[in-house]
Design an enzyme around this catalytic site. Structure first.
Site, PDB file in Angstrom:
ATOM      1  N   SER A 128      17.777  26.387  61.155  1.00 58.96           N
ATOM      2  CA  SER A 128      18.973  27.097  60.673  1.00 58.96           C
ATOM      3  C   SER A 128      19.729  27.776  61.811  1.00 58.96           C
ATOM      4  CB  SER A 128      18.577  28.133  59.625  1.00 58.96           C
ATOM      5  OG  SER A 128      17.582  29.000  60.142  1.00 58.96           O
ATOM      6  N   THR A 188      55.299  34.814  28.713  1.00 61.42           N
ATOM      7  CA  THR A 188      54.060  34.370  28.069  1.00 61.42           C
ATOM      8  C   THR A 188      54.253  32.871  27.868  1.00 61.42           C
ATOM      9  OG1 THR A 188      54.887  34.736  25.829  1.00 61.42           O
ATOM     10  CG2 THR A 188      53.705  36.574  26.848  1.00 61.42           C
ATOM     11  N   HIS A 189      53.188  32.128  28.021  1.00 61.14           N
ATOM     12  CA  HIS A 189      53.274  30.656  27.941  1.00 61.14           C
ATOM     13  C   HIS A 189      54.293  30.102  28.937  1.00 61.14           C
ATOM     14  CE1 HIS A 189      51.084  31.235  24.142  1.00 61.14           C
ATOM     15  NE2 HIS A 189      51.945  32.213  23.937  1.00 61.14           N
ATOM     16  N   SER A 200      58.595  19.687  56.265  1.00 60.47           N
ATOM     17  CA  SER A 200      58.102  18.359  55.909  1.00 60.47           C
ATOM     18  C   SER A 200      58.413  17.404  57.044  1.00 60.47           C
ATOM     19  CB  SER A 200      58.783  17.895  54.619  1.00 60.47           C
ATOM     20  OG  SER A 200      58.724  16.489  54.521  1.00 60.47           O
ATOM     21  N   LYS A 214      63.046  20.538  53.389  1.00 60.11           N
ATOM     22  CA  LYS A 214      61.915  21.249  52.790  1.00 60.11           C
ATOM     23  C   LYS A 214      61.447  22.466  53.591  1.00 60.11           C
ATOM     24  CE  LYS A 214      59.981  20.352  49.599  1.00 60.11           C
ATOM     25  NZ  LYS A 214      59.052  19.421  48.969  1.00 60.11           N
ATOM     26  N   GLU A 236      49.745  27.973  48.853  1.00 59.69           N
ATOM     27  CA  GLU A 236      49.034  26.833  48.264  1.00 59.69           C
ATOM     28  C   GLU A 236      47.609  26.734  48.794  1.00 59.69           C
ATOM     29  OE1 GLU A 236      51.428  23.211  48.530  1.00 59.69           O
ATOM     30  OE2 GLU A 236      53.205  24.447  48.200  1.00 59.69           O
ATOM     31  N   TYR A 291       9.073  34.340  48.408  1.00 57.38           N
ATOM     32  CA  TYR A 291      10.007  33.630  49.283  1.00 57.38           C
ATOM     33  C   TYR A 291       9.795  32.123  49.210  1.00 57.38           C
ATOM     34  CZ  TYR A 291      12.487  31.845  53.292  1.00 57.38           C
ATOM     35  OH  TYR A 291      13.339  31.117  54.079  1.00 57.38           O
ATOM     36  N   LYS A 335      22.861  31.112  53.334  1.00 56.73           N
ATOM     37  CA  LYS A 335      23.701  31.648  54.410  1.00 56.73           C
ATOM     38  C   LYS A 335      25.061  30.990  54.543  1.00 56.73           C
ATOM     39  CE  LYS A 335      19.612  33.186  56.582  1.00 56.73           C
ATOM     40  NZ  LYS A 335      18.882  32.573  55.436  1.00 56.73           N
TER      41      LYS A 335
HETATM   42  N1  ARG Z   1      15.290  30.965  58.520  1.00 60.19           N
HETATM   43  C1  ARG Z   1      14.597  31.471  57.376  1.00 60.19           C
HETATM   44  C2  ARG Z   1      15.609  31.816  56.273  1.00 60.19           C
HETATM   45  O1  ARG Z   1      16.749  31.834  56.544  1.00 60.19           O
HETATM   46  C3  ARG Z   1      13.836  32.694  57.745  1.00 60.19           C
HETATM   47  C4  ARG Z   1      12.649  32.946  56.896  1.00 60.19           C
HETATM   48  C5  ARG Z   1      11.667  31.871  57.071  1.00 60.19           C
HETATM   49  N2  ARG Z   1      10.420  32.218  56.485  1.00 60.19           N
HETATM   50  C6  ARG Z   1       9.511  31.257  56.295  1.00 60.19           C
HETATM   51  N3  ARG Z   1       8.369  31.652  55.819  1.00 60.19           N
HETATM   52  N4  ARG Z   1       9.745  30.016  56.532  1.00 60.19           N
HETATM   53  O2  ARG Z   1      15.262  32.069  55.162  1.00 60.19           O
END
Ligand code: ARG
Length: 465
Positions: A31, A163-164, A285, A291, A298, A325, A333
């Site tokens: 990541s 309205t509408h 354009s 234009k 938009e 977890y 993320k």
């Molecule tokens: N890069 C992981 C995340 O974003 C960090 C946590 C990883 N923990 C694990 N036990 N693999 O969630």
């Protein structure tokens, strides 16, 4: 190291494994390409953790000094773009920790005492998001100020309310703009409320069960400016509600922006001609020389789709996860980052564009005069003179029909013809049928009468400072 695998020695958990990780797996699971964005929060969290470890006597004062020295170097390297991010070190946490150990040796290896990446990443995301929330609050306030200040110039500018998408009743342009201020004010409230739940400390949960080290979680919370602790270690590492809530806020706010953007597009079109957008916000354009396109509005409308999509992605990500977890959570993320970036950029540019709107009151007025916008006012006039509202409604429907046949607005119909429809229609009916008369009659709190709209503006100005 073979061609399609990775040297285990560079990894944090090498001893157990008998063969290197496949390169495909490495690429699939890493990541660091995106979570390096959390570096500042990661360092901040680690320093607070290390300070507490030293205060509790879990690591030595010298270790803390070394960790602080190493982190200062790492922070500077990242800032200067000189930090070497390694894919084989998977994520931001392991990259920073490995570099720390390279710089300061054993002290770096002691940093992770009583901590897991599970509570570490949850802490980092919360810290980072808190900062973004505060920046977004300022942008939301800017958006509201832009709308309020434009409104302040147009409490007497009459436009048709719809309205509408059909002409309904006259409103002031200010009143219409202030409807959006209410929306963004609610968004700001939602964001402030979500912040309370973002701003809690997961550290101390470790992998999932808590830790056997005598950590002082309150001290870490205080050092990092958290309002409180996540009180259950399993929940602390698996809760992403805080991010989902934030993204719900972001999606709702973008929907509000999108509605405003859609109106700007409509109002700028030749068929409405209510406003013009400054040239600096328009594009041309490549084929049609005449234009001037409202691309920013938009795109703001279009980008709403992706923020709504990110909310769906994250909430779906959570639905099948057992405690605690799971690696699924790493997928939180990119949607979160993109939601923040998209919303921030959109609020910034929309606020600027709104401030530069060129208003065309004559076109608004002409449109309000075209659609029998004061029909309700004539019905109200008759009702005030004793006719039940339903009967008054019927009389006015006849008046509108007459107007349509003659190609005239109600205010343009000769009084004698109106009177023929009902004897209660007197000489003073004409004033009730003007746009100004209609506006002024709506003195109810929250109504479009200029005095009421001025009160809204005063309230918002006081609130926004
Ligand atoms: N890069 C992981 C995340 O974003 C960090 C946590 C990883 N923990 C694990 N036990 N693999 O969630």
């Amino acid at each position: 190291m073979s061609g399609n695998s990775l040297d285990r020695k560079s990894q944090a958990w090498s001893a157990l494994f008998s063969e290197p990780m496949s390169l495909l797996v490495q690429r699939y699971t890493a990541s660091v390409e995106f979570d390096r964005r959390l570096a500042a929060a990661d360092i901040q969290g680690s320093l607070a953790h290390a300070t507490m470890l030293a205060a509790q006597g879990i690591i030595g004062a010298q270790d803390l000094a070394e960790i602080e020295r190493g982190m200062a170097t790492i922070g500077a390297e990242i800032e200067a773009g000189q930090f070497v991010w390694k894919l084989e070190l998977e994520d931001v946490h392991l990259n920073i920790e490995a570099r720390l150990t390279q710089l300061v040796g054993d002290a770096g290896k002691r940093l992770h005492t009583g901590r897991s990446r599970n509570d570490q990443v949850a802490t980092d995301v919360r810290l980072w998001l808190r900062g973004e929330i505060d920046a977004l609050q300022a942008l939301l306030a800017g958006m509201q100020r832009a709308l309020v200040e434009l409104a302040a110039q147009h409490t007497d500018t009459v436009m048709p309310g719809f309205t509408h998408l059909q002409v309904a009743q006259p409103v002031s342009f200010a009143h219409h703009l202030l409807a959006y201020v209410e929306m963004f004010a609610r968004d700001a409230e939602r964001l402030a409320d979500a912040r309370r739940r973002v701003n809690r400390l997961p550290l101390g949960a470790a992998a999932l069960a808590g830790t056997s080290y005598p950590l002082d979680r309150d001290a870490v919370a205080q050092a990092l400016g958290f309002d409180g602790l996540c009180e259950n270690s399993l929940d602390a590492v698996s809760d992403r509600d805080f991010a989902i809530e934030f993204m719900a806020f972001a999606a709702i706010t973008m929907v509000h922006v999108s509605r405003l953007a859609e109106e700007l597009v409509l109002w700028m079109s030749q068929n409405f001609g209510f406003i013009d957008l400054a040239d600096r916000y328009c594009t041309g354009s490549s084929i049609m020389p005449q234009k001037r396109n409202p691309d920013v509005a938009e795109l703001a409308r279009g980008k709403t789709g992706r923020v709504v999509g990110h909310l769906m992605a994250l909430i779906t990500l959570m639905k099948g996860q057992p405690l605690a977890y799971n690696k699924d959570n790493q997928e939180d993320k990119e949607p979160l980052f993109d939601s923040v970036d998209t919303l921030a950029a959109t609020l910034r540019i929309m606020a600027e564009m709104v401030s530069g709107i060129i208003v065309k009151p004559a076109a608004m007025r002409a449109a309000a005069l075209r659609g029998y916008a004061t029909a309700t006012d004539l019905a109200d006039y008759l009702t005030q003179r004793g006719l039940p509202f339903r009967d008054a409604h019927e009389v006015v429907a006849h008046a509108v029909k007459l107007g349509l046949q003659r190609g005239l607005d109600l205010a343009e119909l000769p009084l004698a013809e109106l009177r023929a429809l009902h004897p209660l229609i007197g000489d003073d009916a004409a004033s009730a049928l003007t746009l100004e008369g209609s506006l002024n009659a709506r003195q109810v709190r929250g109504g479009t009468a200029p005095a009421q709209v001025a009160a809204q503006i005063a309230r918002h100005r006081a609130r926004l400072g």
